[in-house]
Scaffold this active site. Sequence first.
Site, mmCIF file in Angstrom:
data_model
loop_
_atom_site.group_PDB
_atom_site.id
_atom_site.type_symbol
_atom_site.label_atom_id
_atom_site.label_comp_id
_atom_site.label_asym_id
_atom_site.label_seq_id
_atom_site.Cartn_x
_atom_site.Cartn_y
_atom_site.Cartn_z
ATOM 1 C CE LYS A 188 10.985 73.695 -20.204
ATOM 2 N NZ LYS A 188 12.205 74.563 -20.219
ATOM 3 C CD GLU A 205 24.955 66.721 -25.766
ATOM 4 O OE1 GLU A 205 24.708 67.900 -26.051
ATOM 5 O OE2 GLU A 205 25.676 66.373 -24.813
ATOM 6 C CB CYS A 216 27.979 68.745 -22.714
ATOM 7 S SG CYS A 216 27.774 69.096 -24.443
ATOM 8 C CD GLU A 273 27.671 67.499 -16.439
ATOM 9 O OE1 GLU A 273 26.521 67.356 -15.990
ATOM 10 O OE2 GLU A 273 27.917 67.636 -17.647
#
Length: 482
Positions: A172, A247, A281, A385
């Site tokens: 997905k 992750e 990231c 973040e």
Amino acid sequence: MEPVLNYINGTFQPAASGHTLETVNPATGQVITTVPRSAARDVADATQAAKAAAPAWGARTMEERIEWLERIADALEAEAETVAQLESLDTGKPIALARRVDAARSVANFRFFATYAREQTVQTFTAHGAINHVHRSPVGVVGLITPWNLPLYLLSWKVAPALLMGNTIVAKPSELTPLTADFLAKTLDRLELPPGVFNLVHGYGPDVGQAIVEHPDIRAISFTGGTATGKIVAATAAPMFKKLSLELGGKNATVVLDDAPLDDIMDGLVRASFTNSGQVCLCGSRILVDASIYETFATKFVSAVEALTVGDPTLDETQMGSVISKDHQAKVESYIRLGLEEGGVLLTGGTSETAPVDGVSTEGAFLRPTVLANLDASCRTATEEIFGPVVTLHAFANEEEAVAMANNTEYGLAGSVWTADTARGHAFAQRMETGIVWVNTWLNRDLRTPFGGVKQSGVGREGGAWSMGFFSEITNICVQQP
Ligand code: TXE
């Protein structure tokens, strides 16, 4: 563009419900096409197809599966420009970046695992008159859930080892970036990969992603995305004892020591800060600089940042395009405003109102690269973040303080250290609580190395033997010698 469809059991098909959602070009705000708004029913069909295909695919020899990876790498390489164009269209990233990073690395992922697998041998241990063979079998059906920042780069990073180790797949992609996942499905279909080996189900995370994580016949989940979603995935998968690789997000520190050769490293620091509009990231979003060189650094860094070509991602010379969506643009802008509220000083950039990008559509999700200084390293802007083209600058008095600042977030994915003395940088790196540290470089990737984070940046490692291990089950076979 033709509507994107699911790819289930070797056929392209709409969601069972017939519902669709639109996918948008973030650089123009224009609708590109529709994708299936799938649901659990579609995931069940895909999983059934994957389960039916699993025995035959798992029974193939490693060499046969290695040859499949090479075939896929060749096919993607021949169409690298198409991949780059689709990725740039879907994400708003500059076409040059899509060519150099996304398309090239998607090919490299398949080719790397083919080459690397050929070099591997079965691990054995001999003792007490017996030989122990570490035998690897496929997990079976695996679920791959991927984000919008590096769509095919990250999907292929999971598909390659999953296929190599004999698994069949229910994948997905992010609902924001379906195009290159669709291109991969079309490529596998053209190569006549057996039906059911690779299945692709489009749609929203809570509908489709959640159904993948919940499905009892999907025995491993490899997820890359935000920490908040990672927590939901973990909570669902853990009681089912599924293999889980997460992750997640990061808030990585770029540490500039007092002996760093500033002119030599400036390009690397700008790359580490603003590649893909900071939507990687691994990007360094907090730059920690020795106080003795802080002023000089800030001046040089700001002028290097202001030299970046920001604008239309279809132009070869563009170095920074749009962010992924208007929603994400608004999220990033809220952090720029928060930074100012927390006492930050804007050295360059700003919101789309205060620092508009010229020569682009106002419907586009553009932001200029933004540098905020004068913030306390423990404030929200410097510890949460943002995942956009925003970095904060902070001075430290000594290495002890630099280590404390670098480790002072709930994340632990990556970081970089810049110094004239590599031994000093290596020693500093060992004190950083992250999964990856680069010394005097950034995003230098050897695909054999372990990739992943600690704390809120995730669980597990992928890459080389770590990927082959994750996508297989081990049986230790101990054979008593005569
Ligand atoms: O990630 P999400 P998004 C960070 C970054 C970004 C935030 C959200 O902070 O702003 O994550 O980004 C699917 N069960 N990173 O929206 O929401 C979803 O459909 C199962 C860092 O991309 O986590 C998509 O396919 N799946 C990251 C995938 O999960 C679910 C890169 C990731 O979506 C789900 C991108 C659910 N309940 C964003 N909900 C990195 N570390 O590289 C959503 N999904």
